[in-house]
Design an enzyme around this catalytic site. Structure first.
Site, PDB file in Angstrom:
ATOM      1  CE1 TYR A  30     -74.492  31.785 -44.785  1.00  0.00           C
ATOM      2  CE2 TYR A  30     -73.754  30.045 -45.914  1.00  0.00           C
ATOM      3  CZ  TYR A  30     -74.711  31.080 -45.929  1.00  0.00           C
ATOM      4  OH  TYR A  30     -75.546  31.135 -46.731  1.00  0.00           O
ATOM      5  CE  LYS A  47     -77.856  30.181 -44.640  1.00  0.00           C
ATOM      6  NZ  LYS A  47     -78.873  30.952 -44.623  1.00  0.00           N
TER       7      LYS A  47
HETATM    8  P1  NDP Z   1     -77.839  39.097 -49.968  1.00  0.00           P
HETATM    9  O1  NDP Z   1     -76.587  39.487 -49.031  1.00  0.00           O
HETATM   10  O2  NDP Z   1     -77.813  39.487 -51.444  1.00  0.00           O
HETATM   11  O3  NDP Z   1     -79.093  39.738 -49.321  1.00  0.00           O
HETATM   12  C1  NDP Z   1     -79.408  39.271 -47.968  1.00  0.00           C
HETATM   13  C2  NDP Z   1     -80.479  40.485 -47.386  1.00  0.00           C
HETATM   14  O4  NDP Z   1     -80.757  40.187 -46.380  1.00  0.00           O
HETATM   15  C3  NDP Z   1     -79.814  41.794 -47.495  1.00  0.00           C
HETATM   16  O5  NDP Z   1     -80.565  42.672 -48.196  1.00  0.00           O
HETATM   17  C4  NDP Z   1     -79.488  42.120 -46.125  1.00  0.00           C
HETATM   18  O6  NDP Z   1     -79.520  43.614 -45.745  1.00  0.00           O
HETATM   19  C5  NDP Z   1     -80.686  41.422 -45.351  1.00  0.00           C
HETATM   20  N1  NDP Z   1     -80.138  41.132 -44.018  1.00  0.00           N
HETATM   21  C6  NDP Z   1     -79.270  40.797 -43.492  1.00  0.00           C
HETATM   22  N2  NDP Z   1     -79.231  40.727 -42.161  1.00  0.00           N
HETATM   23  C7  NDP Z   1     -80.445  41.334 -41.852  1.00  0.00           C
HETATM   24  C8  NDP Z   1     -81.267  41.266 -40.514  1.00  0.00           C
HETATM   25  N3  NDP Z   1     -80.350  41.382 -39.527  1.00  0.00           N
HETATM   26  N4  NDP Z   1     -82.490  41.856 -40.486  1.00  0.00           N
HETATM   27  C9  NDP Z   1     -83.072  41.941 -41.772  1.00  0.00           C
HETATM   28  N5  NDP Z   1     -82.451  41.864 -42.748  1.00  0.00           N
HETATM   29  C10 NDP Z   1     -81.147  41.478 -42.896  1.00  0.00           C
HETATM   30  O7  NDP Z   1     -77.810  37.610 -49.736  1.00  0.00           O
HETATM   31  P2  NDP Z   1     -78.431  36.469 -50.955  1.00  0.00           P
HETATM   32  O8  NDP Z   1     -79.732  37.002 -51.516  1.00  0.00           O
HETATM   33  O9  NDP Z   1     -77.444  35.820 -51.710  1.00  0.00           O
HETATM   34  O10 NDP Z   1     -78.859  35.409 -49.771  1.00  0.00           O
HETATM   35  C11 NDP Z   1     -80.173  35.058 -49.053  1.00  0.00           C
HETATM   36  C12 NDP Z   1     -80.317  33.826 -48.169  1.00  0.00           C
HETATM   37  O11 NDP Z   1     -79.840  32.684 -48.961  1.00  0.00           O
HETATM   38  C13 NDP Z   1     -79.238  34.218 -47.286  1.00  0.00           C
HETATM   39  O12 NDP Z   1     -79.769  33.602 -45.911  1.00  0.00           O
HETATM   40  C14 NDP Z   1     -78.090  33.159 -47.330  1.00  0.00           C
HETATM   41  O13 NDP Z   1     -77.364  32.729 -46.453  1.00  0.00           O
HETATM   42  C15 NDP Z   1     -78.712  32.214 -48.296  1.00  0.00           C
HETATM   43  N6  NDP Z   1     -78.008  31.403 -49.159  1.00  0.00           N
HETATM   44  C16 NDP Z   1     -77.263  32.194 -50.409  1.00  0.00           C
HETATM   45  C17 NDP Z   1     -76.515  31.458 -51.314  1.00  0.00           C
HETATM   46  C18 NDP Z   1     -75.879  32.386 -52.472  1.00  0.00           C
HETATM   47  O14 NDP Z   1     -75.211  31.583 -52.998  1.00  0.00           O
HETATM   48  N7  NDP Z   1     -76.116  33.574 -52.849  1.00  0.00           N
HETATM   49  C19 NDP Z   1     -76.360  30.146 -51.071  1.00  0.00           C
HETATM   50  C20 NDP Z   1     -76.948  29.402 -50.051  1.00  0.00           C
HETATM   51  C21 NDP Z   1     -77.707  30.256 -49.204  1.00  0.00           C
HETATM   52  P3  NDP Z   1     -78.373  44.511 -45.858  1.00  0.00           P
HETATM   53  O15 NDP Z   1     -77.611  44.444 -47.320  1.00  0.00           O
HETATM   54  O16 NDP Z   1     -78.516  45.494 -45.550  1.00  0.00           O
HETATM   55  O17 NDP Z   1     -77.158  43.559 -44.836  1.00  0.00           O
END
Ligand code: NDP
Length: 251
Positions: A154, A158
């Protein structure tokens, strides 16, 4: 008048978490928003919330790692809502493990979702932006880009997104397209909840422990990230490109 009246935005991973907040926030600014995610029910819920608030939204069910699905989804977006002007690459997954236990699949899936997914969506969206001579791309990095135990896959992805962001800013700047990244810290979502549970911690206790280490003394909310994304897509940020903005309650 919203900052994005008349614009069309695509947000990946907008079925929940940070992506949902971003989709809602961009809709508040007047954008017609395409909500892209894997699961139909998640997509439908975000679309419903935006429409209930008076905004315009359409759902796109697609996997960002699959080129044909991405191309078809963005074409569908353009024909239903109009030419794409804003792309927020937010879809993401975790497959945490210490290096000696990390499988090939853990590595490949994380690279595919964050790096290839962002690449495929950006390549498909930029052509609409180039034609309009206007566009905003916001990628999603993380504080993990700076190194984090158990996240060799990851943190590499990132960090890679930071290089991707700066390179696209150079290539697309002449077409009046701004490309930036947000790098969130601990944001309260299903992702951080699942991480705590996987490690055997109570989520509330892990939030309290994290808050004590954060200068602003709280964990972030999806809206904290969405507000920065809205700023990066606004005219106020017209001269900001190639930047990584940390949204982590501290330096
Ligand atoms: P969540 O897991 O809550 O949401 C991520 C969403 O992305 C889910 O709905 C998931 O679908 C969808 N997703 C995953 N893989 C795919 C794919 N191949 N195609 C389409 N959609 C996909 O994550 P967050 O909201 O917490 O995170 C959002 C972003 O922020 C991510 O990139 C994460 O790495 C980044 N981030 C988050 C942090 C945090 O503390 N939460 C900190 C730093 C960065 P499904 O649920 O069906 O898998």
């Amino acid at each position: 008048m919203g900052q994005l009246d008349g614009r069309v935005a695509v947000v990946s991973g907008a079925g929940r978490g940070i992506g949902r907040a971003e989709a809602e926030r961009l809709a508040e600014e007047g954008a017609a928003v395409a909500v892209l995610d894997l699961r139909e029910e998640d997509v439908a819920e975000t679309v419903r919330r935006i429409r209930d608030s008076g905004g315009r939204a359409e759902g796109l069910v697609a996997d960002v790692t699959e080129r044909d699905q991405v191309e078809e989804a963005l074409q569908a977006c353009a024909s239903r809502l109009g030419p794409i002007g804003v792309l927020v690459n937010n879809a993401g997954i975790l497959r945490d493990n210490l290096l000696f236990k990390m499988s090939d699949d853990d590595w490949d899936m994380v690279m595919a979702t964050h790096l290839k997914g962002t690449f495929l969506c950006s390549r498909a969206a930029q052509r609409y932006m180039v034609e309009q001579r206007w566009g905003k791309i916001v990628n999603t990095s993380s504080t993990s880009a700076l190194g984090n135990r158990g996240q060799a896959n990851y943190s590499t992805a990132k960090a890679g997104l930071q290089g991707f962001t700066k390179t696209l800013a150079i290539e697309l700047g002449p077409f009046n397209i701004n490309v930036n990244a947000v790098a969130p810290g601990f944001i309260e979502t299903d992702m951080t909840r699942a991480t705590a549970e996987r490690q055997g911690f109570d989520f509330e206790a892990s939030k309290t422990a994290a808050s004590a280490r954060i200068p602003l003394r709280r964990v972030g909310q999806p809206r904290d990230v969405a507000n920065v994304v809205a700023f990066l897509c606004s005219e106020e940020a017209a001269y900001v490109t190639g930047q990584v903005i940390y949204v982590r309650g501290g330096p």
